[in-house]
Each structure stands twice: as structure tokens, then as C-alpha cells.
Scaffold this active site. Structure first.
Site, PDB file in Angstrom:
ATOM      1  N   LYS A 173       0.791  -1.098   0.033  1.00 39.87           N
ATOM      2  CA  LYS A 173      -0.078   0.148   0.120  1.00 39.87           C
ATOM      3  C   LYS A 173       0.746   1.072   0.056  1.00 39.87           C
ATOM      4  O   LYS A 173       1.348   1.500   1.096  1.00 39.87           O
ATOM      5  CB  LYS A 173      -1.041   0.045   1.476  1.00 39.87           C
ATOM      6  CG  LYS A 173      -1.987   1.293   1.027  1.00 39.87           C
ATOM      7  CD  LYS A 173      -2.480   1.828   2.240  1.00 39.87           C
ATOM      8  CE  LYS A 173      -1.577   3.034   2.819  1.00 39.87           C
ATOM      9  NZ  LYS A 173      -1.767   4.137   1.943  1.00 39.87           N
ATOM     10  N   GLU A 250       9.621   2.664  10.879  1.00 41.11           N
ATOM     11  CA  GLU A 250      10.558   3.618  10.631  1.00 41.11           C
ATOM     12  C   GLU A 250       9.866   4.818  10.772  1.00 41.11           C
ATOM     13  O   GLU A 250       8.971   4.982   9.872  1.00 41.11           O
ATOM     14  CB  GLU A 250      11.353   3.673   9.194  1.00 41.11           C
ATOM     15  CG  GLU A 250      12.348   2.557   9.376  1.00 41.11           C
ATOM     16  CD  GLU A 250      13.405   2.615  10.158  1.00 41.11           C
ATOM     17  OE1 GLU A 250      13.721   3.824  10.851  1.00 41.11           O
ATOM     18  OE2 GLU A 250      14.297   1.731  10.696  1.00 41.11           O
ATOM     19  N   CYS A 284      13.305  11.734   6.354  1.00 39.93           N
ATOM     20  CA  CYS A 284      13.551  11.543   7.790  1.00 39.93           C
ATOM     21  C   CYS A 284      14.720  11.431   8.387  1.00 39.93           C
ATOM     22  O   CYS A 284      15.119  11.782   9.684  1.00 39.93           O
ATOM     23  CB  CYS A 284      12.693  10.077   8.136  1.00 39.93           C
ATOM     24  SG  CYS A 284      13.338   8.652   7.070  1.00 39.93           S
TER      25      CYS A 284
END
Ligand code: ADP
Length: 482
Positions: A173, A250, A284
Site C-alpha cells: 500500500k 521507521e 526522515c
């Protein structure tokens, strides 16, 4: 009008029950494509297909897996320019960054093609006489992958490739903002020779498709990259599901880059600009806290300001652009909200933070740098996820290290110094999963583990051979030969 691109379920491309529009953030008049949205029933079908395909794929030979993953790798790399353009167009990172990310995805598939051949077990002596003990790794089952928009092909690659490599089946997804790269990658995977049901693509929302994956008893594991908030929900859902699911998360970062008095100033500025602002700061691992010791602080800020003035912010597809647009209006609103918060908290907006107008309507934001800030401010504690960095002054190395570790996150960290002593000390004492010396906090190799500590990550590491911890489960077998 172009056709609505479909989902891939049980070996077939199928229509959805709604459409998600893929809009170019460099030009919001540009519709990249329309993508069918899967609903709950279709997600369940994808899970059922993955479940049905699992026993055979789990027994497939290393050669079959190598061949499939290698084929995927070769096609991705051969098409990196075209796919990089699509990626840059739908996500807003620059064209070279987009092409680089696609090439990375190809390298990841090549790495895991090789890993399929390298999986071995162990055989040891038992503590009991006459027995053998064997350790083998088996695939986990159906793995659900929930991915974010900021690395539309690399993150899916570093989840899907190891999952298939170790014999799992996949329901993927992607983030709704970037279905283009996900669809292109999926198409390539479908041509790799893997049997129907081994890989499934379900585009859709977190609340419908994501939630169905989380709740379904036939999904054995969830690999997630995204926000802390969603990560927590995922962890909770995986623990409450029956049977419990294996999961890896994560999540965010508030990554520090320490710049010491003895740093090479020019290098430190390059490292900081790259780490904080490239890919529009939407990584990130971005260096969002620049912790600078007193002796170099003012020179660093002056040099950074000059460097920031020279950066071109424009359409991601234009040649020579350093920084593309913010990914969408809601992320732009968040960036602007934090710029206001920083000013209200008393930090000085030393450069940038203005909305920019370009030829086409896009989410253009001038990279922003705060100074005169402290580590207790919200702009130093909360992940902004945009081209916004905060310079924090530190008295000396010791204070810089303390500030560096004073965060609820722990993904990446970095130090710019010419001192072996401080570099070595920082590597040992920085509380993060990945430490960089004289390098940007963002930008990693693909053959070694990726992941963090504290609030940034949960569960087994991703990438490199460490990925097998998540995508396999260990079996201990005892034999008494008689
Ligand atoms: P981002 O800031 O990157 O959008 P999110 O955590 O919101 O971070 O989204 C990351 C991924 O998680 C996306 O694919 C999104 O659709 C999915 N997601 C969001 N909310 C949920 C949820 N409640 N359950 C499952 N998946 C979710």
C-alpha cells in the site's frame, strides 16, 4: 483523458472503487495521472491472493527468486531516467535526485537478488549427547507494506525486495500522494516471472486499505515507514490483532548535525545545506538541528546564509534547480505553521521562509534557517519535515553532544570536525542508529542496515543482510539420529 491506472490483485490488473489524483507539486495544473483506489473488499482479496500464493513461493528456489529480483533490478536501472522523471514530477524532488533514487531502487533489487542465493542456516552440536541442532530461516508469510510519499520508489524497494527474496508474499500500500512510482514499480515486478498473488498492489487510504491490512488475521507482518503518530497506531493494531503481527516501524527524526570550531567551514556548510535542505528537507534523516560551537558559530551562519541565497528553488524538472517544491498544500501549511511557531518562540528567522512564485503554480518555499534558538523550542523538538533548519549555539563539544542527544528521536546524527578525538567520541556516544562524520545525516548505503533508536524506529533494521531479521523467522530443529 488518460486511463485510470489499476491495482494489481491476484495476478490481474483490476479497477478500483474510486480514484486518487496524482498532482505535480511543481505545477498543480499538471495531473500526473489517475489511479484506482482499492476498497476494503479488494484489499481482502489481495490478502487472500497473497495467502494462497505463499506456500509455493515459500518453497521456490533461490534461483527463481534471484532471477525475478535481478530482472526487476535490470529494468529499473535501464529505465532510470524515465522513472526518475515520473518520480520528480509526482513528488517534487529534483530530477537528479529522482533519477538517483530510482537507480538506488534498482541497486536494492540487485542486492537482494544476491541475498536470495546467500541464505544459509547453521548446524551445531547439541548440549545433549547424540543430538543435532539446526537453525534455519523461514519466510514469515503475507507481509503488508505501508509506505510514505518522500521516497516513492526506494522505500517500497527496500521492503518489497527483501520480502520476496526470503520467500514472503506481499500486499503493497503506497502513500496516496505518489501512486505513479508505486504503479511503475509494480508493473516491473509483475513482469519478473513471479507467480500470481506473490505481489499485490493496493492503492488507497491509510484508514481503509492500511487499516484492513492491520486488522486482517492473514497478514503476518507489517513493515511501515511514516509518521510517529501512525507508527504508534500500527504497533497497537499489530499487537491487538489475533494472531499478533510482527512489525517494524521507521518513523520521524530530529537529526542533529554538530559543527565544531575545528571543522572545515566550507565542507560543514555543504554538509549542512545538503543534509538540511536537499530533497526539500523531506527526508526522515534530514539535519534539522544544526548545533554549532561558539568559535565558528557566526562564521557558519554567515556562510550558510550566503550559500542559501545561491540555491535555486523551482520546478523539480528544470535543469539546475537545487530544491523542488514542498510535496503538497498540507505539508506546506505545516512548514509555514512551524516557521510562525519558531518566530513566536523567539528564534530569529535568519534566512528564508517566504512563499515563492514561479512560472507555474506550485508549493514553492524558500529554505528557512533559524538562529538564536535553543533546544527546548518546538522547532528544535518536533519534526517539521520541510526545508526548515534550526541553528543552536553550543559552548563546546560536550554541550553540543548533550544537545545532540537531547531529543526523543534517534535516527541519524552527524558531526563536522577535523579532530579524530571528537569524531571518535561522537561516533561512540551519539544516541542514534546512524552516525556520520563530515557527511550529511541524509544519504546512506544500501548494503548496510538503516534504522534508528528511541522514537525513530521500532523493530528489526531494514536494508542490507540485516533485513532478514524481519523478513524471516528462525526455526530451531533438533534431531536424534537414533
Ligand atoms: P506521512 O507524513 O508520510 O504522510 P503517515 O504516517 O500519515 O505519514 O503516512 C504514512 C503511510 O501510512 C501512508 O501510506 C498512509 O496512507 C499510511 N497510514 C496513515 N494512517 C494510517 C492508519 N491509520 N492505518 C494504516 N496506515 C495508515
Amino acid at each position: 483523458m488518460t486511463a485510470i491506472l489499476k491495482n494489481f490483485i491476484g495476478g490481474e490488473w483490476v479497477d478500483g472503487s474510486g480514484v486518487t489524483k496524482n498532482i505535480n507539486p511543481s505545477n498543480t495544473n499538471d495531473l500526473v495521472g489517475e489511479y484506482a483506489k482499492a476498497d476494503k473488499a479488494q484489499t481482502e482479496k489481495a490478502i487472500a491472493a497473497a495467502k494462497a500464493a505463499f506456500p509455493a513461493w515459500a518453497r521456490s528456489t533461490p534461483q527463481e527468486r534471484y532471477d525475478a529480483l535481478n530482472k526487476v533490478s535490470l529494468e529499473i536501472i535501464a529505465r532510470k531516467e524515465e522513472l526518475g522523471r515520473l518520480l520528480a514530477r509526482e513528488e517534487g524532488k529534483t530530477l537528479p535526485e529522482g533519477i538517483g533514487e530510482v537507480a538506488r531502487a534498482g541497486q536494492i533489487f540487485a542486492f537482494f537478488a544476491g541475498e536470495a542465493l546467500r541464505l544459509t542456516g547453521e548446524k551445531g552440536a547439541s548440549v545433549r549427547p547424540g543430538l543435532d541442532v539446526e537453525l534455519t530461516r523461514e519466510p514469515v508469510g503475507v507481509v503488508g507494506m505501508i509506505t510514505p510519499w518522500n521516497f516513492p520508489i526506494a522505500i517500497p524497494a527496500w521492503k518489497i525486495a527483501p520480502a520476496l527474496c526470503y520467500g514472503n508474499t506481499v500486499v503493497f500500500k503506497p502513500a496516496e500522494l505518489v501512486p505513479g512510482s508505486a504503479h511503475a514499480l509494480s508493473e516491473i515486478i509483475t513482469r519478473s516471472g513471479i507467480p500470481a498473488g506473490v505481489f499485490n498492489l493496493v492503492v488507497g487510504s491509510g484508514s481503509v486499505v492500511g487499516q484492513t491490512l492491520l486488522e486482517h488475521p492473514d497478514v503476518a507482518a507489517i513493515s511501515f515507514t511514516g509518521s510517529v503518530q501512525t507508527g504508534r497506531k500500527i504497533a497497537q493494531a499489530c499487537v491487538l490483532s489475533n494472531p499478533m503481527k510482527k512489525f517494524q516501524l521507521e518513523m520521524g527524526g530530529k537529526n542533529p548535525l554538530v559543527v565544531l570550531d575545528d571543522a572545515d567551514l566550507k565542507l560543514a556548510v555543504e554538509v549542512a545545506v545538503n543534509g538540511a535542505y536537499f530533497s526539500t528537507g523531506q527526508r526522515c534523516t534530514a539535519s534539522s538541528r544544526l548545533i554549532v560551537t561558539e568559535g565558528i558559530h557566526d562564521r557558519f551562519v554567515a556562510a550558510m546564509t550566503e550559500r542559501l541565497k545561491g540555491l535555486t528553488v523551482d520546478d523539480a524538472l528544470k535543469a539546475g534547480v537545487h530544491i523542488g517544491p514542498v510535496v503538497d498544500q498540507s505539508q506546506l501549511d505545516q512548514d509555514l505553521r512551524y516557521i510562525k511557531i519558531g518566530q513566536d518562540e523567539g528564534a530569529k528567522l535568519a534566512w528564508g521562509g517566504e512563499l515563492l512564485k514561479r512560472e507555474t503554480p506550485g508549493h514553492y518555499l524558500q529554505p528557512a534557517m533559524f538562529t538564536e534558538a535553543n533546544n527546548n523550542m518546538r522547532i528544535a523538538r518536533e519534526e517539521i519535515f520541510g526545508p526548515v533548519a534550526t541553528v543552536i549555539r553550543a559552548k563546546n563539544y560536550e554541550e553540543a553532544l548533550a544537545i545532540s542527544n537531547d531529543t526523543e528521536f534517534g535516527l541519524a546524527s552527524g558531526i563536522c570536525t577535523s579532530s579524530l578525538k571528537y569524531a571518535s567520541h561522537y561516533k561512540r556516544n551519539s544516541e542514534s542508529g546512524m552516525v556520520m562524520v563530515n557527511l550529511p545525516t541524509a544519504g546512506v548505503d544500501y548494503h548496510v542496515p538503516f534504522g534508528g533508536r528511541k522514537g525513530s524506529s521500532y523493530g528489526a533494521r531494514e536494508q542490507g543482510s540485516y533485513a532478514r531479521e524481519f523478513y524471516t523467522t528462525v526455526k530451531t530443529a533438533y534431531t536424534y539420529p537414533g
